[in-house]
Design a protein around this motif. Structure first.
Motif, mmCIF file in Angstrom:
data_model
loop_
_atom_site.group_PDB
_atom_site.id
_atom_site.type_symbol
_atom_site.label_atom_id
_atom_site.label_comp_id
_atom_site.label_asym_id
_atom_site.label_seq_id
_atom_site.Cartn_x
_atom_site.Cartn_y
_atom_site.Cartn_z
ATOM 1 N N LEU A 63 104.950 -6.006 -16.760
ATOM 2 C CA LEU A 63 104.213 -7.202 -17.169
ATOM 3 C C LEU A 63 104.404 -8.325 -16.146
ATOM 4 O O LEU A 63 105.341 -8.302 -15.359
ATOM 5 N N LYS A 64 103.507 -9.282 -16.250
ATOM 6 C CA LYS A 64 103.605 -10.438 -15.348
ATOM 7 C C LYS A 64 104.989 -11.094 -15.443
ATOM 8 O O LYS A 64 105.565 -11.503 -14.440
ATOM 9 N N PRO A 267 95.000 -2.729 -26.053
ATOM 10 C CA PRO A 267 95.979 -3.782 -25.749
ATOM 11 C C PRO A 267 96.982 -4.015 -26.881
ATOM 12 O O PRO A 267 98.059 -4.547 -26.640
ATOM 13 N N GLU A 280 92.177 -2.652 -22.186
ATOM 14 C CA GLU A 280 92.827 -3.393 -21.093
ATOM 15 C C GLU A 280 93.082 -2.476 -19.901
ATOM 16 O O GLU A 280 93.558 -1.357 -20.047
ATOM 17 N N ARG A 297 100.092 -4.189 -16.402
ATOM 18 C CA ARG A 297 99.082 -4.615 -17.387
ATOM 19 C C ARG A 297 98.333 -5.827 -16.835
ATOM 20 O O ARG A 297 98.868 -6.917 -16.741
ATOM 21 N N THR A 298 97.042 -5.610 -16.523
ATOM 22 C CA THR A 298 96.257 -6.679 -15.891
ATOM 23 C C THR A 298 95.775 -7.722 -16.890
ATOM 24 O O THR A 298 95.395 -8.812 -16.487
ATOM 25 N N LYS A 299 95.727 -7.359 -18.184
ATOM 26 C CA LYS A 299 95.154 -8.211 -19.252
ATOM 27 C C LYS A 299 93.635 -8.301 -19.160
ATOM 28 O O LYS A 299 93.013 -8.977 -19.980
ATOM 29 N N ASP A 300 93.034 -7.653 -18.192
ATOM 30 C CA ASP A 300 91.578 -7.712 -18.048
ATOM 31 C C ASP A 300 90.927 -6.625 -18.900
ATOM 32 O O ASP A 300 91.357 -5.470 -18.886
ATOM 33 N N ARG A 324 89.655 -11.702 -20.409
ATOM 34 C CA ARG A 324 91.040 -11.277 -20.312
ATOM 35 C C ARG A 324 91.602 -11.194 -21.717
ATOM 36 O O ARG A 324 91.231 -11.981 -22.567
ATOM 37 N N SER A 325 92.502 -10.211 -21.934
ATOM 38 C CA SER A 325 93.001 -10.101 -23.304
ATOM 39 C C SER A 325 93.778 -11.362 -23.664
ATOM 40 O O SER A 325 93.876 -11.709 -24.822
ATOM 41 N N ASP A 326 94.299 -12.091 -22.665
ATOM 42 C CA ASP A 326 94.954 -13.349 -23.051
ATOM 43 C C ASP A 326 93.996 -14.538 -23.037
ATOM 44 O O ASP A 326 94.362 -15.634 -23.393
#
Ligand code: ZN
Length: 434
Positions: A63-64, A267, A280, A297-300, A324-326
């Protein structure tokens, strides 16, 4: 033109190459990066247990925050003497994330970006104005190297100063523009105020990226500039631009699969989804030396297809990123992506492409307001005209989102313009993390 034969490799050969490189990557990560060794040990996976591409599913996600927690060099797999370039992405809070490239990483990155340019039809006949930011952002330098390798003339103007951008475009005879889509739309507004018409420019191709792009936004850019709009995709954690790119068929972005292995997951559960389903995007680097990424995990949110493309490339395509999932907001229990609101706004006459979504809580209820600029400030004088337009926007948003929103129409040029990613959502809710 197809730049690298890897783009048209047959599927079994590609799968074999990917597995070989995946095994090497997992080995290197395990041997050289304590973080990965610990993660793999925790789930009891040894690198030699990766015998097929699907065995990757047992490897934990990165993760980021893992990059932030190991700031600055904790995830590097090479000693610093082998790193010849650093980039970082700006975090909204706290420390940025830092990535490092070896000489071979730089070579691969350049080749991937040359594929991006070449797929967009860029040749040595072109003059290419790069209005992506240079500096620590990967966008400017990445595309710069690729376009130069293809042989086009590069104008490294970087971002900002729209009037100067337009002067260069006119005087230098720019044929290719590299920018974020929201900045391009902003440029078209400046063109209007300076009375520069599309016929005053020689632009023929746009290589756009750095943020999501809706089909409606694309139509608007094509209509205002009369150019071919191609999208490309990348992220600092993986290499910057050069992960995937559109060909002239405009039917999704081909992923450089010999360098990046894609998966689509749910996701919420983390389960890998079958081809064609939306979820995701998760990427594993296959050749990265400086900072390998296992299942990042890009969240895209996107979907993949391996259907043959008319351009002759065989590498898998991902749909233009929808959100983006976020970025996804949950408003009164409904999933809302800013791109959905954008799609609606783009279809309505009389309002501009710049908008902002404000989410607040009122009496424990989520409340969403959409602020959008009028094309013509004169309308603010006409109460009936304003009412009619506001009602139209509300109705159309309700059809798409199933929720009622407040609509505020603003004078032209009220919302802040940025040369980078536009800030579309202001979430002022107290409990938005729950
Ligand atoms: Zn294609």
């Amino acid at each position: 033109m197809i730049w690298n034969p890897a783009e048209k490799m047959n599927r079994p050969d590609m799968a074999r190459l990917q597995l070989e490189r995946l095994q090497m990557t997992v080995h290197r990560a395990y041997e050289r990066v304590p973080f990965y060794r610990q993660r793999l040990d925790e789930v009891g996976i040894r690198p030699e247990q990766i015998r097929s591409l699907t065995d990757l599913e047992a490897v934990p996600f990165t993760l980021k925050n893992d990059l932030r927690d190991h700031y600055p060099y904790g995830l590097f797999a090479e000693p610093l003497r082998n790193i010849i370039r650093f980039h970082s992405s700006s975090g909204t809070t706290g420390k940025p994330i830092v990535v490092g490239y070896t000489r071979q990483d730089m070579e691969n990155w350049t080749d991937c970006c040359a594929r991006v340019a070449s797929a967009a039809g860029v040749t040595d006949q072109d003059i290419c104005q790069i209005s992506f930011g240079y500096g620590m952002f990967t966008g400017g330098f990445g595309i710069h190297a690729g376009v130069e390798r293809v042989g086009a003339g590069v104008i490294p103007i970087s971002s900002g100063n729209s009037e100067r951008q337009l002067m260069f475009m006119q005087d230098f005879g720019t044929t290719v523009l590299v920018a974020t889509p929201s900045y391009v739309l902003h440029l078209t507004e400046v063109m209007r105020s300076l009375e520069i018409g599309r016929e005053d420019l020689k632009l023929r191709v746009g290589m756009f990226g750095g943020e999501g792009h809706t089909p409606e936004m694309r139509a608007l850019i094509e209509q205002r500039l009369g150019i071919l709009d191609t999208q490309n995709y990348g992220l600092t954690e993986i290499c910057g631009p050069g992960v995937s790119y559109e060909c002239l068929e405009n039917c999704g972005m081909h992923i450089n699969e010999d360098h990046f292995y894609p998966e689509i997951i749910n996701p919420e559960t983390g389960t890998v989804l079958p081809e064609g389903e939306e979820g995701e995007l998760v990427l594993t680097t296959l050749t990265k030396e400086g900072i390998p990424m296992l299942r990042y995990r890009t969240k895209d949110i996107t979907r993949l297809t391996r259907e043959p493309c008319h351009c002759g490339r065989t590498n898998v395509r991902m749909e233009l990123v929808r959100g983006r999932s976020d970025d996804m907001m949950v408003i009164r229990g409904v999933n809302v992506f800013p791109s959905q609101v954008e799609s609606v706004l783009m279809t309505i006459k009389g309002i501009g492409p710049q908008y902002q979504i404000i989410v607040t809580t009122e009496q424990f209820m989520d409340k969403m307001e959409v602020q959008v600029e009028l094309v013509d400030g004169q309308l603010l004088e006409s109460y009936a005209g304003l009412e009619k337009l506001t009602r139209e926007i509300k109705q159309k948003i309700r059809i798409v989102l199933q929720i009622d929103v407040k609509v505020t129409l603003l004078n032209p040029q009220t919302l802040e313009r940025t040369a980078g990613k536009a800030k579309r959502v202001v979430d002022l809710r107290e409990n938005r993390n729950f």
